[in-house]
Each structure stands twice: as structure tokens, then as C-alpha cells.
Scaffold this motif. Structure first.
Motif, short mmCIF file in Angstrom:
data_model
loop_
_atom_site.label_atom_id
_atom_site.label_comp_id
_atom_site.label_asym_id
_atom_site.label_seq_id
_atom_site.Cartn_x
_atom_site.Cartn_y
_atom_site.Cartn_z
N PHE A 123 0.87 -1.10 -0.06
CA PHE A 123 0.02 0.10 -0.02
C PHE A 123 0.68 1.32 0.04
CE2 PHE A 123 -2.10 -3.30 2.16
CZ PHE A 123 -3.17 -3.46 1.66
N ASP A 124 0.33 2.17 -0.84
CA ASP A 124 0.93 3.78 -0.62
C ASP A 124 -0.18 4.68 -0.18
OD1 ASP A 124 -0.60 3.92 -2.84
OD2 ASP A 124 1.02 4.06 -4.17
N ASP A 125 -1.29 4.06 0.25
CA ASP A 125 -2.37 5.10 0.57
C ASP A 125 -2.58 4.61 2.03
OD1 ASP A 125 -4.55 6.93 0.02
OD2 ASP A 125 -5.54 5.34 1.10
N VAL A 126 -2.86 5.43 3.12
CA VAL A 126 -2.90 5.21 4.45
C VAL A 126 -4.32 4.42 4.80
CG1 VAL A 126 -3.10 6.15 6.74
CG2 VAL A 126 -1.18 6.96 5.15
N ASP A 127 -5.42 5.12 4.22
CA ASP A 127 -6.71 4.62 4.25
C ASP A 127 -6.77 3.42 3.71
OD1 ASP A 127 -7.25 6.85 5.43
OD2 ASP A 127 -8.11 7.93 3.50
N GLU A 164 -4.89 -0.55 15.94
CA GLU A 164 -4.69 1.03 15.62
C GLU A 164 -3.13 1.48 15.99
OE1 GLU A 164 -7.50 2.97 14.87
OE2 GLU A 164 -8.12 0.82 14.77
N ASP A 165 -2.56 0.68 16.78
CA ASP A 165 -1.15 0.99 16.61
C ASP A 165 -0.39 0.79 15.24
OD1 ASP A 165 -0.38 2.02 19.17
OD2 ASP A 165 0.64 0.46 19.72
N ALA A 166 -0.89 -0.42 14.64
CA ALA A 166 -0.24 -0.85 13.54
C ALA A 166 -0.66 0.45 12.35
CB ALA A 166 -0.82 -1.97 12.94
N LYS A 167 -1.88 0.68 12.36
CA LYS A 167 -2.18 1.91 11.55
C LYS A 167 -1.40 3.22 11.66
CE LYS A 167 -7.13 0.35 11.61
NZ LYS A 167 -8.39 0.45 12.10
N SER A 168 -1.00 3.35 12.76
CA SER A 168 -0.33 4.78 13.12
C SER A 168 1.31 4.26 12.71
CB SER A 168 -0.16 4.80 14.74
OG SER A 168 -1.22 5.08 15.13
N TYR A 169 1.56 3.17 12.78
CA TYR A 169 3.24 2.87 12.14
C TYR A 169 2.82 3.11 10.69
CZ TYR A 169 7.62 0.74 11.60
OH TYR A 169 8.99 0.41 11.17
N LYS A 171 1.04 4.67 8.79
CA LYS A 171 0.99 6.10 8.59
C LYS A 171 2.52 6.85 8.59
CE LYS A 171 -1.46 10.40 9.14
NZ LYS A 171 -0.54 11.60 9.09
N GLU A 172 3.09 6.47 9.81
CA GLU A 172 4.54 6.95 9.91
C GLU A 172 5.55 6.58 8.71
OE1 GLU A 172 8.40 6.18 13.06
OE2 GLU A 172 6.27 5.45 13.69
N ILE A 173 5.58 5.24 8.31
CA ILE A 173 6.31 4.67 7.21
C ILE A 173 5.68 5.68 5.90
CG2 ILE A 173 6.59 2.83 5.75
CD1 ILE A 173 6.32 0.97 8.06
N ILE A 174 4.80 5.58 5.56
CA ILE A 174 4.41 6.41 4.21
C ILE A 174 4.37 8.04 4.37
CG2 ILE A 174 2.42 7.10 2.81
CD1 ILE A 174 1.12 4.25 3.47
N ASN A 176 6.69 9.51 6.18
CA ASN A 176 8.25 9.74 6.12
C ASN A 176 9.18 9.07 5.24
OD1 ASN A 176 7.97 11.65 8.61
ND2 ASN A 176 7.24 9.81 9.65
N LYS A 177 8.44 8.42 4.31
CA LYS A 177 9.30 7.46 3.48
C LYS A 177 10.31 6.67 4.34
CE LYS A 177 8.43 10.25 -0.53
NZ LYS A 177 8.99 11.16 -1.71
N ILE A 178 9.93 5.82 5.20
CA ILE A 178 10.97 5.25 5.70
C ILE A 178 11.37 3.94 4.84
CG2 ILE A 178 11.42 3.49 7.78
CD1 ILE A 178 9.39 5.18 9.38
N GLY A 179 12.71 3.95 4.90
CA GLY A 179 13.17 2.75 3.87
C GLY A 179 13.32 3.40 2.35
N GLY A 180 13.05 4.64 2.20
CA GLY A 180 12.99 5.27 1.03
C GLY A 180 11.96 5.28 0.00
N HIS A 181 10.76 4.77 0.63
CA HIS A 181 9.63 4.73 -0.32
C HIS A 181 8.50 4.96 0.57
CE1 HIS A 181 11.93 2.07 -3.41
NE2 HIS A 181 12.33 1.68 -2.36
N ALA A 182 7.47 5.47 -0.01
CA ALA A 182 6.20 5.92 0.56
C ALA A 182 5.42 4.98 0.53
CB ALA A 182 5.61 7.09 -0.08
N SER A 183 5.56 3.70 0.89
CA SER A 183 4.76 2.59 0.75
C SER A 183 5.08 1.54 1.73
CB SER A 183 4.89 1.93 -0.73
OG SER A 183 6.26 1.87 -1.10
N VAL A 184 4.23 0.61 1.98
CA VAL A 184 4.51 -0.37 3.24
C VAL A 184 3.88 -1.59 2.65
CG1 VAL A 184 2.11 0.13 4.03
CG2 VAL A 184 3.86 -0.65 5.62
N VAL A 185 4.59 -2.77 3.05
CA VAL A 185 4.10 -4.08 3.10
C VAL A 185 3.56 -4.76 4.26
CG1 VAL A 185 4.56 -6.51 2.61
CG2 VAL A 185 5.70 -4.59 1.48
#
Length: 437
Positions: A123-127, A164-169, A171-174, A176-185
Motif C-alpha cells: 500500500f501507498d495509501d494510508v486509508d 490501531e498501533d499498526a495503522k499509526s506505524y 502512516k509513519e512509514i508512508i 516519512n518514506k521510511i526505507g526510502g519509499h512512501a509505501s508499506v508491506v
């Protein structure tokens, strides 16, 4: 043969140690690693300066380059060296995506029906990610798509309290581009015991190595944050106390099918492939791949290698790798890290090591994130050094390793429980519970 090893840490120290008696060895590292410095002709420089590495390799006239860390692979160091005719032990930029792009890896498993896959979403979209978490209805694992040095993975029920903690994390990844990408697995949480199988790959064939179990949690009893690895062990039969031959072979099969899939998708994979697996009730499932040796796991397997490392590296490059032989011994590795690691390890603290006494325990020191200045070894804030011992059985190897750690003096901490009978019995019992035995 002139060989250049690129990288600074204990993994690279282990690679150099395996090669230095057979080769005219050169190294390029960002800090002066004392272990590498004494067995190679070294240059201090950034391993991320790809053009600088190329220029140095050409000036030396090296016949092979071995790439230790993952970051230069992500930035195409192998492709750049290939352009000027220098062969490498390491995958191309596209093939290295097996590690550097977790979405690529998961999609590859689906496309080519590679066994050992798991449920996941990218995902690259928080929602959209939040909706996936809610619909999934079970604990999940959150991973940045890109590289985070082994410290970006967080698990619901372990590092994250709830969804809820997972959703917050997420959002933080996307954001702040943690790992260099605005996306998450987002992946299903696997229940079982983790283990590692490493292999050398020549584009088609694999040479698998003894299985190893890492200990990524910072504190004893598998508590605390995930780190780059606090220690590891291997058993004399190449398996693990909770891992039998059938499940080891199934893991190797997953890796073989992955190599075939990578070749079809982006071209041959040549170098080291590190498979991190979870042994579940229904067999091994792939947690993630690394496109290089593990750190600490490289130290366990390379200390046992009886086959010529140089010949194996030549086999990788030439596409005709042969089987490798390993000593039938157990190994235990314990990392010593600055107090406060991984959050606030102090840099610039002196370390004193009595290597003769460590050798007397059947052990060896592999220097990691340290810097040698004026004959003094100093911490840099990350993992400082690893002590690795070999013995005829695991208990002896662990006891020797623990004694050997006493010959390292400094403001350091280590997990004394790595490889202990108590912790291994816990692993065995855990697997028995999962299998309903």
C-alpha cells in the motif's frame, strides 16, 4: 588472484578471513576495521561511492569484487563494475530487488507460484492500508518496502499493541518514506520458529549452507526491539534442534524456485541468497530474502567451510558452482554491543580484546562497527564485535563462547542466553506446541 571485498563490518571480516589465504586480498571500507585491515591491503572510502569503488578496482587491476552489504547492491554497484568487465559475487540491481523491494519479492512468489508464500498487501495509501488491516482481522506484520538495516519490521502483539498501533506505524512509514519509499508491506503474522538458510548461487544452481538461527531481539529472553542481530548458532549436522532434514530441504526448494523465478523476471541471480524462514506447523514459510550474507549468520557458516571459498566464488561468476563441504561442528556467535544499543549506543568508547585467550577457547573475534585509530579500537554506536566459537556439540560451543566474551573489555553488553540449552529447549517446546505434539 586479486580480489576486492567491499564493506566494513563483521560479515565482511568473515568473508575476508575465508579468502585471504587463497587470494591477493584488497578491501574498501568506511572505517578501519582492525580484523580486515591486518589481512588485506585496505582503502578507507564509502562503499556507496559506486564510481569511486569502480575507479579503485580498475586502478588495482582486480579480477573479482565481492560485495558485502546490501545498500551498494541496491544502487547498482554490480552493474557498474560489469560495465568495465569486472566480475562480481553479488546480484545485479534488478536481481537484488529480492531484498531491496519487498513488494517485488512478494509479487514474484505469486506470479511464479513459488511455495512458502504468505498473505500480504502492498500500500501507498494510508486509508487503503487501514482497511486491509481491519478486513484481515488477525495480527499482522508491518514492513517498509525498502531497506531499514533490519530495524523497520514491527509486529502486532509484540512491538505494536493492536491494530490501531499498526495503522499509526503505517502512516509513519508512508509519511516519512521510511526505507526510502512512501509505501508499506502488510503481511500475516506467522507463528513458529525463525531460521536462516544461506546459499551461493551461480544463476541456476544453489550451494546451500548449514541452517542458522539468529536472535534479533536486543535483550535476553527475546525481549526488546529488533536489531541487526545479537547472535546466532548452528548445529553440527547442518540442521537445528527444532528443524529436521525434510523441512530444511523444503526451504532449499523454495530458494531454488525463487532463483528460477528471478531469472525469468529480470535475469540471472548470481551471488549470495539468504532465506529467512519461519518454521510453521505446516512447514517453512518465507519471511524475507537478503541479497547477501547475513550478519551474524555469515560467521557461523564461513568458519565451518572446508571447500575453497575462492573456488566457490569463481563458480558463482562462471556459472559452474560445485558443492561445498562443511565441518561437522556446532557454532555459537555472540555480539557485543555498546550499552544502550540499539537506541543510544555510545560512540568513541575504547575496547580491549585479548584474542589469544579467545582463540584458546576455540573462538575467533570478528570486528563489526568499530574504528581503529592509533592502535586503539573504538565503538561507533552500533554492534561492536562478535565472538564465535566452534565445538563438537552446541552446549560446549555455547559455554566456550560465553567464557570467551569475558576477554573483551569495554562498556559493552551481550545476550548471554544465545545458544544456551535453556533457550534451545524453549524453541523445541514451542515447535512441539505448534504441531500439537
Amino acid at each position: 588472484m586479486k580480489i576486492l571485498v567491499v564493506g566494513t563490518g563483521a560479515r565482511e571480516h568473515a568473508i575476508c578471513q575465508a579468502l585471504h589465504e587463497e587470494a591477493d586480498l584488497y578491501s574498501l571500507m568506511s572505517n578501519q576495521n582492525p580484523g580486515i585491515a591486518r589481512i588485506s591491503q585496505f582503502k578507507i572510502g564509502s562503499e556507496m561511492d559506486i564510481q569511486g569503488v569502480k575507479k579503485h578496482a580498475l586502478n588495482l587491476g582486480v579480477e573479482m569484487v565481492v560485495i558485502g552489504p546490501e545498500a551498494p547492491l541496491e544502487h547498482g554497484i554490480v552493474d557498474t563494475l560489469h560495465e568495465v568487465g569486472i566480475p562480481c559475487v553479488g546480484p545485479t540491481q534488478k536481481a537484488a530487488r529480492i531484498e531491496t523491494d519487498k513488494a517485488f519479492m512478494r509479487d514474484l512468489f505469486v506470479k511464479y507460484k513459488v511455495p512458502g508464500s504468505i498473505a500480504y498487501g502492498v500500500f501507498d495509501d494510508v486509508d487503503d492500508a487501514a482497511e486491509f488491516i481491519d478486513d484481515f482481522g488477525e495480527d499482522v506484520v508491518i514492513k517498509p518496502v525498502g531497506l531499514t538495516g533490519g530495524k523497520g519490521v514491527k509486529i502486532v502483539g509484540e512491538h505494536l499493541k493492536d491494530s490501531e498501533d499498526a495503522k499509526s506505524y503505517v502512516k509513519e512509514i508512508i509519511d516519512n518514506k521510511i526505507g526510502g519509499h512512501a509505501s508499506v508491506v502488510i503481511e500475516e503474522r506467522l507463528v513458529g520458529e525463525e531460521f536462516t538458510v544461506q546459499a551461493l548461487v551461480d544463476g541456476d544452481n544453489l550451494v546451500p549452507m548449514p541452517a542458522v538461527q539468529d536472535h534479533p531481539h536486543a535483550y535476553e529472553g527475546d525481549e526488546g526491539p529488533i536489531t541487526g542481530g545479537m547472535g546466532s548458532y548452528s548445529d553440527k549436522n547442518g540442521l537445528l534442534p527444532f528443524l529436521d532434514q525434510k523441512n530444511y530441504d523444503a526451504s532449499v526448494k523454495v530458494m531454488e524456485e525463487t532463483v528460477k523465478a528471478v531469472k525469468k523476471e529480470v535475469g540471472p541471480y548470481k551471488g549470495v541468497l539468504y532465506g529467512q524462514f519461519m518454521l510453521c506447523g505446516d512447514g517453512p514459510r518465507l519471511v524475507e530474502y537478503n541479497a547477501r550474507f547475513g550478519d551474524p549468520e555469515a560467521m557461523n557458516v564461513l568458519l565451518l567451510l572446508e571447500t575453497s571459498m575462492l573456488e566457490l566464488c569463481q563458480g558463482v561468476i562462471e556459472g559452474n558452482i560445485k558443492k561445498a563441504q562443511f565441518k561437522r561442528q556446532a557454532t555459537v556467535c555472540k555480539y557485543l554491543v555498546p550499552n544502550g544499543y540499539p537506541d543510544s549506543g555510545k560512540a568513541g568508547q575504547p575496547i580491549r580484546v585479548d584474542e589469544e585467550k579467545i582463540h584458546a577457547e576455540g573462538g575467533m573475534v570478528f570486528y563489526a562497527a568499530v574504528n581503529q585509530k592509533n592502535y586503539e579500537v573504538l565503538t561507533t554506536g552500533s554492534r561492536a564485535l562478535a565472538v564465535v566459537t566452534t565445538a563438537e556439540d552446541l552446549q560446549d560451543a555455547e559455554e566456550r563462547c560465553e567464557r570467551a566474551t569475558k576477554f573483551v573489555d569495554g562498556d559493552l553488553y551481550h545476550r548471554s542466553d544465545v545458544g544456551t540449552r535453556k533457550l534451545i529447549e524453549k524453541r523445541i517446546q514451542h515447535m512441539q506446541e505448534i504441531r500439537g505434539q
